[in-house]
Motif scaffolding. Structure first.
Motif, PDB file in Angstrom:
ATOM      1  N   THR A  69       0.871  -1.171   0.000  1.00 19.90           N
ATOM      2  CA  THR A  69       0.000   0.000   0.000  1.00 19.90           C
ATOM      3  C   THR A  69       0.909   1.223   0.000  1.00 19.90           C
ATOM      4  O   THR A  69       2.116   1.114   0.247  1.00 19.90           O
ATOM      5  CB  THR A  69      -0.903   0.039   1.244  1.00 19.90           C
ATOM      6  OG1 THR A  69      -0.064   0.148   2.410  1.00 19.90           O
ATOM      7  CG2 THR A  69      -1.779  -1.207   1.340  1.00 19.90           C
ATOM      8  N   LEU A  70       0.347   2.367  -0.273  1.00 20.49           N
ATOM      9  CA  LEU A  70       1.158   3.585  -0.206  1.00 20.49           C
ATOM     10  C   LEU A  70       1.702   3.789   1.201  1.00 20.49           C
ATOM     11  O   LEU A  70       2.834   4.243   1.386  1.00 20.49           O
ATOM     12  CB  LEU A  70       0.339   4.800  -0.647  1.00 20.49           C
ATOM     13  CG  LEU A  70       0.088   4.942  -2.139  1.00 20.49           C
ATOM     14  CD1 LEU A  70      -0.837   6.121  -2.415  1.00 20.49           C
ATOM     15  CD2 LEU A  70       1.391   5.121  -2.893  1.00 20.49           C
ATOM     16  N   VAL A  87       3.241   9.727   1.946  1.00 17.53           N
ATOM     17  CA  VAL A  87       2.161   9.243   1.080  1.00 17.53           C
ATOM     18  C   VAL A  87       1.633  10.387   0.215  1.00 17.53           C
ATOM     19  O   VAL A  87       1.399  10.215  -0.988  1.00 17.53           O
ATOM     20  CB  VAL A  87       1.021   8.613   1.921  1.00 17.53           C
ATOM     21  CG1 VAL A  87      -0.227   8.416   1.078  1.00 17.53           C
ATOM     22  CG2 VAL A  87       1.471   7.298   2.516  1.00 17.53           C
ATOM     23  N   ALA A  88       1.469  11.566   0.783  1.00 16.40           N
ATOM     24  CA  ALA A  88       0.972  12.715   0.021  1.00 16.40           C
ATOM     25  C   ALA A  88       1.932  13.090  -1.101  1.00 16.40           C
ATOM     26  O   ALA A  88       1.511  13.350  -2.235  1.00 16.40           O
ATOM     27  CB  ALA A  88       0.751  13.906   0.944  1.00 16.40           C
ATOM     28  N   SER A  91       1.906  10.320  -3.795  1.00 14.34           N
ATOM     29  CA  SER A  91       0.652  10.410  -4.551  1.00 14.34           C
ATOM     30  C   SER A  91       0.681  11.574  -5.525  1.00 14.34           C
ATOM     31  O   SER A  91       0.262  11.448  -6.679  1.00 14.34           O
ATOM     32  CB  SER A  91      -0.532  10.566  -3.606  1.00 14.34           C
ATOM     33  OG  SER A  91      -0.679   9.426  -2.806  1.00 14.34           O
ATOM     34  N   GLN A  92       1.154  12.724  -5.065  1.00 17.71           N
ATOM     35  CA  GLN A  92       1.208  13.908  -5.913  1.00 17.71           C
ATOM     36  C   GLN A  92       2.204  13.708  -7.052  1.00 17.71           C
ATOM     37  O   GLN A  92       1.920  14.050  -8.197  1.00 17.71           O
ATOM     38  CB  GLN A  92       1.592  15.120  -5.083  1.00 17.71           C
ATOM     39  CG  GLN A  92       1.647  16.403  -5.887  1.00 17.71           C
ATOM     40  CD  GLN A  92       2.071  17.588  -5.026  1.00 17.71           C
ATOM     41  OE1 GLN A  92       2.581  17.422  -3.917  1.00 17.71           O
ATOM     42  NE2 GLN A  92       1.869  18.780  -5.544  1.00 17.71           N
ATOM     43  N   ASN A  94       3.216  10.926  -8.462  1.00 15.99           N
ATOM     44  CA  ASN A  94       2.810   9.884  -9.402  1.00 15.99           C
ATOM     45  C   ASN A  94       1.379  10.029  -9.896  1.00 15.99           C
ATOM     46  O   ASN A  94       0.878   9.164 -10.609  1.00 15.99           O
ATOM     47  CB  ASN A  94       2.987   8.506  -8.750  1.00 15.99           C
ATOM     48  CG  ASN A  94       4.437   8.196  -8.509  1.00 15.99           C
ATOM     49  OD1 ASN A  94       5.154   7.848  -9.427  1.00 15.99           O
ATOM     50  ND2 ASN A  94       4.882   8.333  -7.263  1.00 15.99           N
ATOM     51  N   VAL A  96      -1.369   9.661  -8.308  1.00 14.07           N
ATOM     52  CA  VAL A  96      -2.176   8.553  -7.802  1.00 14.07           C
ATOM     53  C   VAL A  96      -3.443   9.141  -7.210  1.00 14.07           C
ATOM     54  O   VAL A  96      -3.392   9.933  -6.275  1.00 14.07           O
ATOM     55  CB  VAL A  96      -1.395   7.739  -6.743  1.00 14.07           C
ATOM     56  CG1 VAL A  96      -2.274   6.674  -6.131  1.00 14.07           C
ATOM     57  CG2 VAL A  96      -0.157   7.130  -7.363  1.00 14.07           C
ATOM     58  N   ASP A  97      -4.572   8.739  -7.763  1.00 12.81           N
ATOM     59  CA  ASP A  97      -5.849   9.282  -7.328  1.00 12.81           C
ATOM     60  C   ASP A  97      -6.502   8.318  -6.341  1.00 12.81           C
ATOM     61  O   ASP A  97      -6.712   7.156  -6.645  1.00 12.81           O
ATOM     62  CB  ASP A  97      -6.767   9.510  -8.528  1.00 12.81           C
ATOM     63  CG  ASP A  97      -8.012  10.275  -8.165  1.00 12.81           C
ATOM     64  OD1 ASP A  97      -7.956  11.069  -7.209  1.00 12.81           O
ATOM     65  OD2 ASP A  97      -9.042  10.089  -8.829  1.00 12.81           O
ATOM     66  N   GLY A  99      -5.296   6.949  -3.717  1.00  8.19           N
ATOM     67  CA  GLY A  99      -4.400   5.979  -3.107  1.00  8.19           C
ATOM     68  C   GLY A  99      -4.435   4.602  -3.749  1.00  8.19           C
ATOM     69  O   GLY A  99      -3.944   3.643  -3.179  1.00  8.19           O
ATOM     70  N   ILE A 101      -3.144   1.858  -6.067  1.00 11.22           N
ATOM     71  CA  ILE A 101      -1.954   1.445  -6.811  1.00 11.22           C
ATOM     72  C   ILE A 101      -2.140   0.000  -7.243  1.00 11.22           C
ATOM     73  O   ILE A 101      -2.951  -0.731  -6.670  1.00 11.22           O
ATOM     74  CB  ILE A 101      -0.667   1.618  -5.965  1.00 11.22           C
ATOM     75  CG1 ILE A 101      -0.755   0.851  -4.653  1.00 11.22           C
ATOM     76  CG2 ILE A 101      -0.381   3.092  -5.737  1.00 11.22           C
ATOM     77  CD1 ILE A 101       0.523   0.880  -3.834  1.00 11.22           C
ATOM     78  N   LEU A 107       6.535   3.330  -9.008  1.00 10.72           N
ATOM     79  CA  LEU A 107       6.268   4.602  -8.343  1.00 10.72           C
ATOM     80  C   LEU A 107       7.571   5.362  -8.177  1.00 10.72           C
ATOM     81  O   LEU A 107       8.572   4.807  -7.722  1.00 10.72           O
ATOM     82  CB  LEU A 107       5.633   4.372  -6.973  1.00 10.72           C
ATOM     83  CG  LEU A 107       4.260   3.717  -6.940  1.00 10.72           C
ATOM     84  CD1 LEU A 107       3.824   3.475  -5.497  1.00 10.72           C
ATOM     85  CD2 LEU A 107       3.244   4.583  -7.659  1.00 10.72           C
TER      86      LEU A 107
END
Length: 118
Positions: A69-70, A87-88, A91-92, A94, A96-97, A99, A101, A107
């Motif tokens: 998981t992230l 994680v933020a 996500s930003q 890559n 990633v919407d 969370g 994956i 990544l």
């Protein structure tokens, strides 16, 4: 019935453009050129105006394994950092919407964290 006769062949007339016609024609030709130059000038500077740096970014990559998981990846690559921040940023970086994956996904990890855990 009477027949109509012509005096002879009709002479060909030359097309004459007046000074006003030349100005109108020049304006019609110059208008698309001027519009293209204005568009290029206005849209060309937008990348520089953003203020974002485009050089010097280096990233490590991590391949998502089954069960990852992230949150778990953030804990591995930056054990001493706040996982919410990591994680933020992942996500930003890559895009990633929500969370979500997938296994096998690569990544990018920001250089400040690196991929120390993997």
């Amino acid at each position: 019935m009477s027949s109509i006769t012509f005096a002879g062949p009709v002479p060909a007339t030359r097309l004459r453009i007046t000074a006003r016609g030349r100005r109108v024609l020049a304006a019609l030709v110059a208008l698309p050129v001027a519009a293209a130059i204005a568009f290029a000038a206005l849209s060309g500077g937008s990348a520089l105006a953003s203020g974002e740096q485009t050089t010097g970014n280096t990233f490590a990559t991590v391949t998502v394994q089954p069960g990852d998981t992230l949150w778990s990846i953030a804990g591995e690559v930056a054990p001493n950092a706040d996982p919410r921040d990591v994680v933020a940023k992942i996500s930003q970086l890559n895009l990633v919407d929500g969370g979500v994956i997938e296994v096998g996904q690569h990544l990018a990890i920001p250089a400040e964290y690196g991929a120390t855990g993997r």
